[in-house]
Write an enzyme that holds these catalytic residues in place. Sequence first.
Site, short mmCIF file in Angstrom:
data_model
loop_
_atom_site.label_atom_id
_atom_site.label_comp_id
_atom_site.label_asym_id
_atom_site.label_seq_id
_atom_site.Cartn_x
_atom_site.Cartn_y
_atom_site.Cartn_z
N HIS A 119 -6.34 -7.17 -0.76
CA HIS A 119 -5.90 -5.64 -0.46
C HIS A 119 -5.34 -5.90 -1.69
O HIS A 119 -4.20 -6.52 -2.54
CB HIS A 119 -5.99 -5.29 1.25
CG HIS A 119 -6.18 -5.21 2.52
ND1 HIS A 119 -5.78 -6.00 2.77
CD2 HIS A 119 -7.70 -4.95 2.58
CE1 HIS A 119 -6.48 -6.58 3.64
NE2 HIS A 119 -7.79 -5.61 3.93
N ASP A 132 -2.52 -10.69 -1.94
CA ASP A 132 -2.91 -10.61 -1.35
C ASP A 132 -4.57 -9.60 -1.02
O ASP A 132 -5.30 -9.27 -2.21
CB ASP A 132 -2.49 -8.31 -0.37
CG ASP A 132 -2.51 -8.35 0.36
OD1 ASP A 132 -1.53 -8.83 1.20
OD2 ASP A 132 -3.72 -7.54 0.85
N ASP A 156 -3.97 -13.06 3.68
CA ASP A 156 -4.78 -12.32 4.89
C ASP A 156 -6.36 -12.80 3.47
O ASP A 156 -7.52 -12.38 3.06
CB ASP A 156 -5.26 -10.78 4.84
CG ASP A 156 -4.71 -10.53 3.56
OD1 ASP A 156 -4.04 -10.76 2.33
OD2 ASP A 156 -4.33 -8.78 3.31
N HIS A 200 0.71 -0.92 -0.09
CA HIS A 200 0.09 -0.12 -0.15
C HIS A 200 0.81 0.73 0.07
O HIS A 200 0.63 2.20 -0.42
CB HIS A 200 -0.87 -0.02 0.99
CG HIS A 200 -2.04 -1.07 1.14
ND1 HIS A 200 -3.13 -1.12 0.28
CD2 HIS A 200 -2.04 -1.92 2.26
CE1 HIS A 200 -3.38 -2.74 0.07
NE2 HIS A 200 -3.52 -3.06 1.58
ZN LIG Z 1 -3.73 -7.36 2.38
#
Ligand SMILES: [Zn+2]
Length: 343
Positions: free
Chosen positions: A199, A197, A286, A162
Amino acid sequence: MITVFDDMQRLHNPSSFLVAGKSQPMPERPERIDMLLEGVRRAGGRLVAPKPIGNETLSLVHDARYLAFMDTLWERWHRQPDAAEYPAPNIHALGRSSLAPVGYPDSVVGQVGYHVGDGSCPFMDKTWDAARASAATAAHAARLMLQGERFVYALCRPPGHHAASDVAAGFCYINNSALAAEILHRAGKRVAILDIDVHHGNGTEAIFYDRADILTVSIHADPKRFYPFFWGYAEETGRGAGEGYNLNLPLPRGTAIDDYRCALAKALRRVGDFAPEILVVAAGLDIAVDDPFKGFAIATDDFTTIGGDIADLKLPLLVVQEGGYPSPSLGASLVALLEGLRS
Ligand SMILES: [Zn+2]
């Protein structure tokens, strides 16, 4: 299996982050390291420690002003009377870079607003040291690939995907996967990044968005209802020379292995068409069904299937740890993924 890891990564130990405006217990904490190391041990990994890296290496993917800010943030923040324990933005530099230029202040409060993207990156006195150790881990793994290794696992924590060139966000301060990819690229290797991931890897996307020489592909929970909310849509395909070199495959919350594999097949076709010499796997665990973020419903055994599908590309793989938070299956998910990737 070579596993790169630096114990300095433990120094970042925040207690909380913001969810729905409330301070909540932080899942990105040092015990992740012990769970992942247990997985490495079970997978037969051999640990090697990286050498420290300087700003000249970090500046391959990060802005010099951002690095100077991070180098001095803790000390400057605490020079203010009555400052909070953790530096936190109370203003954001909306409109930077896209719509209109914005000024760059000398004030540390203003700079926090410029460089900190959200309430998910608490900054403590040793946070930057831990983030640098995490980045050094990825950089060392990349150098091992350049020496001819065909499979290296970089146990990086805090994660990185991120973080953009001048923004920390979502538990991430330095973009480890992007740094590894850029080191490989500068050494003349054709590189793609596959981010699994749960996200969207918005920092990685941003760093390479205008470029055709490094392909970025991300499979993640649909940002319409999931962090990072503003990025990760299928329409984001790259810009200028980079048009067509970013592929986002958002999937609904709760996606299980069958639908996941369909998206993965699309991702791997695109990677295959790009024909990289090395694939960087931004390995978020995750996506697991029992991960506290509850994005997807991937069972432990499914990780072997996912790894096996990626391994079918027959490419040298640099696996960079991204997310994956304390849960009963975290270590087992890593073991299963590594087993599939090495098949
Ligand atoms: Zn993540």
